[in-house]
Write an enzyme that holds these catalytic residues in place. Sequence first.
Site, PDB file in Angstrom:
ATOM      1  N   GLY A  46     -14.026  23.292  10.684  1.00  0.00           N
ATOM      2  CA  GLY A  46     -13.854  21.930  11.175  1.00  0.00           C
ATOM      3  C   GLY A  46     -14.711  21.712  12.408  1.00  0.00           C
ATOM      4  O   GLY A  46     -15.015  22.660  13.140  1.00  0.00           O
ATOM      5  N   GLN A  51     -17.605  17.786  20.151  1.00  0.00           N
ATOM      6  CA  GLN A  51     -18.102  19.166  20.264  1.00  0.00           C
ATOM      7  C   GLN A  51     -19.624  19.241  20.188  1.00  0.00           C
ATOM      8  O   GLN A  51     -20.213  20.258  20.549  1.00  0.00           O
ATOM      9  CB  GLN A  51     -17.504  20.041  19.159  1.00  0.00           C
ATOM     10  N   CYS A  94     -11.740  28.161  17.830  1.00  0.00           N
ATOM     11  CA  CYS A  94     -12.481  26.917  18.043  1.00  0.00           C
ATOM     12  C   CYS A  94     -13.930  27.271  18.340  1.00  0.00           C
ATOM     13  O   CYS A  94     -14.197  28.185  19.120  1.00  0.00           O
ATOM     14  CB  CYS A  94     -11.869  26.151  19.214  1.00  0.00           C
ATOM     15  N   LEU A  95     -14.857  26.541  17.728  1.00  0.00           N
ATOM     16  CA  LEU A  95     -16.278  26.829  17.935  1.00  0.00           C
ATOM     17  C   LEU A  95     -16.684  26.583  19.390  1.00  0.00           C
ATOM     18  O   LEU A  95     -17.688  27.115  19.846  1.00  0.00           O
ATOM     19  CB  LEU A  95     -17.135  25.979  16.990  1.00  0.00           C
ATOM     20  N   HIS A 136      -5.999  19.973  14.668  1.00  0.00           N
ATOM     21  CA  HIS A 136      -6.877  20.592  15.671  1.00  0.00           C
ATOM     22  C   HIS A 136      -8.079  19.691  15.967  1.00  0.00           C
ATOM     23  O   HIS A 136      -8.418  19.443  17.127  1.00  0.00           O
ATOM     24  CB  HIS A 136      -7.318  21.966  15.136  1.00  0.00           C
ATOM     25  N   GLU A 137      -8.700  19.170  14.898  1.00  0.00           N
ATOM     26  CA  GLU A 137      -9.911  18.356  15.087  1.00  0.00           C
ATOM     27  C   GLU A 137      -9.583  16.997  15.705  1.00  0.00           C
ATOM     28  O   GLU A 137     -10.333  16.496  16.552  1.00  0.00           O
ATOM     29  CB  GLU A 137     -10.653  18.167  13.757  1.00  0.00           C
ATOM     30  N   HIS A 140      -9.295  17.115  19.332  1.00  0.00           N
ATOM     31  CA  HIS A 140     -10.588  17.099  20.034  1.00  0.00           C
ATOM     32  C   HIS A 140     -10.994  15.674  20.419  1.00  0.00           C
ATOM     33  O   HIS A 140     -11.670  15.474  21.429  1.00  0.00           O
ATOM     34  CB  HIS A 140     -11.693  17.670  19.139  1.00  0.00           C
TER      35      HIS A 140
HETATM   36 NI    NI Z   1     -11.985  23.209  17.869  1.00  0.00          NI
END
Ligand code: NI
Length: 172
Positions: A46, A51, A94-95, A136-137, A140
């Site tokens: 995701g 991000q 998380c990236l 989660h996304e 963000h």
């Molecule tokens: Ni994330």
Amino acid sequence: MAELPILIAPDPRLRGKAKSVTTVDARVRRLMDDMLDTMYAAPGIGLAAPQVGVMERIVVVDVSGKNEPSAPMRLVNPAIVWRSEETEAGEEGCLSIPEHYADVTRPARVRVTYQDEKGTAREIEADDLLARCLQHEIDHLDGVLFVDHLSKLKRDMILRKTQKLKKSKASA
Ligand code: NI
């Protein structure tokens, strides 16, 4: 199609509130394609627009398994309109917070409204990994990171280590 640089915490853009998208046009579709390229290359399941430094309410996900055909989802202005009372704990990463994973407790199922890449209004009910990933996304988009769901002790430790990692990468 292009890979975009992924912001690593701490970064003020990861803590800001993203703006709603008014028109799903070619620019938005191209951004979503680039976000998918970026997500697959990372690799991740995701990615939210903040991000990659774009403060707009756009998310891409693909929770298909290794041996399944890919199933990219493009979500514009996603919103959680229902959450189950039942919760579930599951590991998240998380990236933007590389190399750290922790169990996060969230509602087990959610209903999400969004617009697809054609601007058509859609609604899905998700469970399991997709429910977790969408929550989660969507977090963000409001500047919320998965570590915010942990104890302050754990959160501070992970963010401190991430900051160190970021500094060492910047000077490498
Ligand atoms: Ni994330």
